[in-house]
Design an enzyme around this catalytic site. Sequence first.
Site, PDB file in Angstrom:
ATOM      1  N   GLU A  82       0.854  -1.196   0.000  1.00  0.00           N
ATOM      2  CA  GLU A  82       0.000   0.000   0.000  1.00  0.00           C
ATOM      3  C   GLU A  82       0.883   1.237   0.000  1.00  0.00           C
ATOM      4  OE1 GLU A  82      -2.835  -0.257   3.224  1.00  0.00           O
ATOM      5  OE2 GLU A  82      -3.761  -2.045   2.391  1.00  0.00           O
ATOM      6  N   ARG A 104      -0.755   9.019   2.025  1.00  0.00           N
ATOM      7  CA  ARG A 104      -2.133   9.480   1.812  1.00  0.00           C
ATOM      8  C   ARG A 104      -2.328  10.982   1.792  1.00  0.00           C
ATOM      9  NH1 ARG A 104      -5.222   5.140   5.501  1.00  0.00           N
ATOM     10  NH2 ARG A 104      -4.609   3.476   4.109  1.00  0.00           N
TER      11      ARG A 104
HETATM   12  C1  SIN Z   1      -7.338   0.744   3.037  1.00  0.00           C
HETATM   13  O1  SIN Z   1      -7.628  -0.434   2.846  1.00  0.00           O
HETATM   14  O2  SIN Z   1      -7.028   1.539   2.146  1.00  0.00           O
HETATM   15  C2  SIN Z   1      -7.354   1.258   4.436  1.00  0.00           C
HETATM   16  C3  SIN Z   1      -6.073   0.969   5.043  1.00  0.00           C
HETATM   17  C4  SIN Z   1      -5.854   1.849   6.233  1.00  0.00           C
HETATM   18  O3  SIN Z   1      -6.694   2.660   6.602  1.00  0.00           O
HETATM   19  O4  SIN Z   1      -4.769   1.729   6.774  1.00  0.00           O
END
Ligand code: SIN
Length: 544
Positions: free
Chosen positions: A115, A295
């Site tokens: 991620e 983010r």
């Molecule tokens: C997501 O699945 O994008 C959320 C992950 C998070 O809030 O850490």
Amino acid sequence: MNNELNTDVLIIGSGIAGLFSALKIAEFTNVIVVTKKDETDSSTNYAQGGIASVLGNYDSYESHIQDTLIAGAGLCDPKAVEIMVKEGPERIKDLIKIGTKFTLNKNGNYDLAREGGHSVARIVHAKDLTGKEVERALIQEVNSHKNIEVKEDYFAIDLITEHNVNLLKDSQLDNRNCWGAYVLNNNSNAVIKISAKATVLATGGLGQVYLHTTNPGIATGDGFSMAYRAGARMANMEFIQFHPTALFQPNKTNGNKERTFLISEAVRGFGGKLKTINGEYFMAKYDERKDLAPRDIVARAIDNELKKSGDEYVLLDITHKSAKEIVDHFPNIYNTCLSKGIDITKEPIPVVPAAHYACGGVMINEFSATNIKGLFACGEVTMTGVHGANRLASNSLLEALVYANRAAIGIKDFMKNNVIKIPEIPSWDDSGTLTADEKILITHNFKEVKQTMWDYVGIVRSNMRLERAAKRIHTIFEEMEEFYKRTKVFVEILELRNLIAAAHIIIKSARMRKESRGLHYTIDYPETDNINPPQNTIIQNKNP
Ligand code: SIN
Ligand code: FAD
């Protein structure tokens, strides 16, 4: 009816933090868990992407620590981060031991996803329904434990400290005790005093303060507000994380505790690309990590593109991947979008940022103790120092696990080393109050708080916007206080009271920070202060 309960440890909240701490504490003493709705109603239950931890043989603690520190924009506590990262793998093993089933790859190893902000794939997950699976396993274990009693529909109103037992004069602000909480039994409408030697605040987040949020209806900031009212030290409440990719749904008002469906960051980790409605790929203009930048950067980039174009949403495109793989990795996202007429294997997903996570909270030490004796906290309601000015993806569930376990260690030690004498606690006094007959006023004020915070305390801030928000929230506060004082308590007014307090705390903290850093961006101080050492914004209610 008996409006009094006693326990060694009272836990408020049944998300990952509350349930995991309950299991660990129940190893040495008895526990009552109160939860304001049913036991599965929590942000935990909606977590999609997974839990970040060093589980791959290509990964290292150093790398996870560095990624966390970089995302945190200079404000993380390196010690707190190190604790989380190094204890993480053991806590994940604890979850596996109680039956949590994480997704495996074709070699039979844990399928680790990537991620934003992570330099390698390190997110263990259960398809795109990780939270549901974790919560299932925790509840199963908790419900079969003889030392744990879970009480649903029990809404914690306020913590019991010297303030409630009229001993305030004798105690300094930083030398007070918590002896449990007043709790509304929502079925009988009785307010119960639950006295406890130690109390764990595990009430989760406050996304409902904003008009658009990925958080469920329970996230009205109750724990932040209770702690603030009791005189707990709070830090970094200005750092509200907006998730870049929540599903855009036209005509959705969100005024009344609705939740915006999340499109997991794992979709971008899997190759999803952000584009404007005209098909222009834009993330390369903003950051070399492109769609997988932290983010705050991605959310601001989207905000900027929307302001430039006047469009209501951008697109997240995953159609270049095989349909089978998309459905296999993201069954929940695929099916939910399909139910709204979007086939994500064939067309891009319309997305907008939405309030997602509170990086600040009640300050705790490395064993999860607050500045109030006997009050411990873990999970999203806390400020451990792990997230700094911006949380790294999938570090939240990990932080909750690690500091829930540490709360148990802290409480064991606290109970062993202190003679805890609980004074006579008065019953809840609602004499002179009436049953509310104008609930519409509550609904109206609720919407006004959410709209105000969305308009003035969002992704991009300014002195003028914050001042305006402060004035409006104060007016709503006065209206609510007047109503609160003459009304018997009920859930909606308690939630509104907490929502207003949480909004106040966020605005107050945001006004104190005279720079832009991480998630706090203001046009009046657009630069990060790189001359002075980074500071936490610490606030404490001096008149609890
Ligand atoms: C997501 O699945 O994008 C959320 C992950 C998070 O809030 O850490
Ligand atoms: P919660 O899980 O929210 O639990 C709080 C509990 O407290 C609830 O049981 C609630 O009913 C109870 N409660 C609240 N107030 C009261 C009161 N007054 N009285 C009694 N009970 C009360 N993080 C990750 O690391 N990875 C992810 O993949 C991820 N995905 C996410 C997806 C979504 C849609 C959302 C919303 C969040 C996601 N997060 C993720 C963040 C993460 O899920 C939360 O930060 C985490 O679950 C918080 O856990 P918690 O136990 O602190 O709070």
